[in-house]
Design a protein around this motif. Structure first.
Motif, PDB file in Angstrom:
ATOM      1  N   THR A 287       0.846  -1.194   0.000  1.00 17.68           N
ATOM      2  CA  THR A 287       0.000   0.000   0.000  1.00 17.68           C
ATOM      3  C   THR A 287       0.882   1.245   0.000  1.00 17.68           C
ATOM      4  O   THR A 287       1.794   1.360   0.825  1.00 17.68           O
ATOM      5  CB  THR A 287      -0.903   0.031   1.250  1.00 17.68           C
ATOM      6  N   PRO A 288       0.676   2.197  -0.891  1.00 20.62           N
ATOM      7  CA  PRO A 288       1.533   3.393  -0.903  1.00 20.62           C
ATOM      8  C   PRO A 288       1.401   4.205   0.390  1.00 20.62           C
ATOM      9  O   PRO A 288       0.289   4.425   0.886  1.00 20.62           O
ATOM     10  CB  PRO A 288       1.009   4.188  -2.108  1.00 20.62           C
ATOM     11  N   PHE A 289       2.532   4.633   0.922  1.00 27.40           N
ATOM     12  CA  PHE A 289       2.531   5.475   2.116  1.00 27.40           C
ATOM     13  C   PHE A 289       1.745   6.765   1.863  1.00 27.40           C
ATOM     14  O   PHE A 289       1.021   7.251   2.744  1.00 27.40           O
ATOM     15  CB  PHE A 289       3.973   5.790   2.516  1.00 27.40           C
ATOM     16  N   ALA A 290       1.884   7.311   0.659  1.00 26.03           N
ATOM     17  CA  ALA A 290       1.177   8.553   0.339  1.00 26.03           C
ATOM     18  C   ALA A 290      -0.336   8.360   0.359  1.00 26.03           C
ATOM     19  O   ALA A 290      -1.071   9.292   0.705  1.00 26.03           O
ATOM     20  CB  ALA A 290       1.627   9.077  -1.028  1.00 26.03           C
ATOM     21  N   ARG A 291      -0.811   7.182  -0.008  1.00 24.49           N
ATOM     22  CA  ARG A 291      -2.252   6.960   0.039  1.00 24.49           C
ATOM     23  C   ARG A 291      -2.748   6.863   1.472  1.00 24.49           C
ATOM     24  O   ARG A 291      -3.775   7.444   1.830  1.00 24.49           O
ATOM     25  CB  ARG A 291      -2.636   5.688  -0.722  1.00 24.49           C
ATOM     26  N   VAL A 292      -2.014   6.158   2.316  1.00 19.64           N
ATOM     27  CA  VAL A 292      -2.426   6.014   3.719  1.00 19.64           C
ATOM     28  C   VAL A 292      -2.419   7.359   4.423  1.00 19.64           C
ATOM     29  O   VAL A 292      -3.310   7.661   5.216  1.00 19.64           O
ATOM     30  CB  VAL A 292      -1.520   5.009   4.449  1.00 19.64           C
ATOM     31  N   THR A 293      -1.422   8.189   4.147  1.00 15.11           N
ATOM     32  CA  THR A 293      -1.236   9.440   4.891  1.00 15.11           C
ATOM     33  C   THR A 293      -1.753  10.659   4.129  1.00 15.11           C
ATOM     34  O   THR A 293      -1.431  11.789   4.493  1.00 15.11           O
ATOM     35  CB  THR A 293       0.244   9.646   5.240  1.00 15.11           C
TER      36      THR A 293
END
Length: 399
Positions: free
Chosen positions: A338-344
């Motif tokens: 899962t992309p970090f940018a999507r989670v955050t």
């Protein structure tokens, strides 16, 4: 801020996660017991309360209530009430771990006497040759601006191994092989640092060697970018070596004779960094901010409105350490790809997480890498060897 879509459940301290279970059943009780050993002058009433906390952890007792007159209780009342029937070993891990340290602060009467139960081990770290050498090496980094900042970000990342609550990580030292860096978004972060307006916020993790390297980074940001820097620290001692405002003022401000003695062994470059920090504190270009949120159990998207507002205008927020990374991910086991940018994406500014791995949550890995690491090193998520520099939050051009 809204919780990220698809949020998995939080890690729990029961047998569903062996590392979290071991932490609450073994590591945290041992840390509490060491407080008694390292603080033989504790008042008998405080020592008895510390011993009772250790016994409660070992006995998997129900989570205790806060005292009726507990200060800074806003982070705890509602969240604790919803867990009133749960025990230390049958609770969500982030809550249990942070609450254990809150209970320890109450036990040693921190609010009345500002007693840091972890001060002896912090001072030992500062007096060590390893600390002196790491500080000198960070301060001596030279060269073109972008290259210097890139090296300092890398040093700040692997300085996170120097966690006084986790010997397995600390023993590895701060030197890193290129294979240890699983995600490297430093280039994009440097572009933001050099081109965006606004202050830089650095959410600090451990005092000691890690903090010293972080402060060299802060000093260079002040020097090379002429930017305002905000250092966010814990309100009370926690996780053994997490930095408080008192740790920073002691280190920067020469407020005590032992700090002055410590500086006598520093390199000229290290002293120049300290002097720059002191001057910036006096002018307001450097700010030290302590907030109860960083000690509490809530996820990063639940941060108070005043913190969210302060971050909204940042050119970059640098989030240090494993616990802060867990907070950013909701202490949950996302798919590692899962992309970090999507989670955050909930965060109101660009967010750079610098963290060595000391717990199971991880995102942003390439396809198949997690399985490959599982086969090569079954403890790769928790042994402190590897690190990530992940860029997320609200990035320029993102919706």
């Amino acid at each position: 801020m809204l919780a990220p879509l698809g949020l998995p459940p939080r890690i729990r301290t029961d047998s569903s996660n062996p590392f979290a279970q071991h932490t609450m059943a073994v590591r945290v009780p041992a840390i509490v017991e060491a407080v008694l050993t390292r603080n033989p002058d504790l008042e008998p009433r405080s020592a008895a309360r510390v011993q009772a906390l250790r016994a409660a952890l070992l006995g998997n007792q129900r989570l205790p209530p806060l005292p009726a007159d507990a200060p800074h209780d806003g982070e705890w009342r509602a969240t604790l009430a919803s867990r009133s029937s749960q025990s230390w070993g049958a609770c969500d891990w982030f809550f249990a771990e942070t609450y254990a340290y809150r209970c320890l602060a109450d036990a040693v009467d921190f609010w009345q006497h500002a007693r840091d139960p972890f001060l002896p081990i912090k001072r030992e770290e500062y007096a060590s040759a390893g600390h002196r050498d790491a500080l000198a090496a960070a301060a001596a980094i030279a060269g073109e601006r972008s290259a210097r900042l890139a090296q300092l970000l890398l040093g700040s990342l692997f300085g996170n191994r120097m966690d006084l609550s986790f010997a397995a990580s600390r023993e590895r030292g701060i030197a890193a092989e290129s294979a240890d860096l699983l995600i490297d978004d430093r280039g994009a972060a440097l572009t933001l640092l050099e081109q965006r307006p606004g202050p830089v916020h650095l959410v600090i993790d451990n005092a000691g060697t890690e903090l010293s390297v972080d402060l060299v980074l802060a000093s260079r940001l002040l020097e090379l970018l002429d930017v305002a820097v905000v250092l966010h620290v814990k309100l009370h001692p926690t996780f053994v070596s997490d930095a408080t405002a008192a740790d920073l003022h002691w280190f920067i401000g020469a407020a005590a004779p032992d700090a002055q003695s410590l500086w006598s062994g520093w390199s000229p470059e290290a002293r120049a960094c300290r002097d720059r920090l002191r001057a910036a504190l006096q002018t307001g270009q450097l700010e030290i901010s302590a907030h109860e949120f960083w000690n509490g159990p809530r996820s990063l998207w639940e941060c108070p409105s005043e913190l969210a507002a302060s971050f909204a205008g940042a050119r970059l927020v640098i989030l240090k350490g494993d616990a802060h990374y867990r907070r950013a991910l909701g202490d949950a086991l996302w798919s590692p790809e899962t992309p970090f940018a999507r989670v955050t994406g909930y965060f109101p500014a660009p967010l750079l997480a610098l963290r060595t791995l000391k717990s199971d949550p991880i995102v942003g890995l390439g396809p198949g890498l997690a399985a490959e690491l599982d086969a090569r090193d079954p403890r790769w998520r928790v042994n402190g060897q590897r690190g990530v520099a992940c860029l997320g939050g609200q990035l320029p051009g993102s919706a």
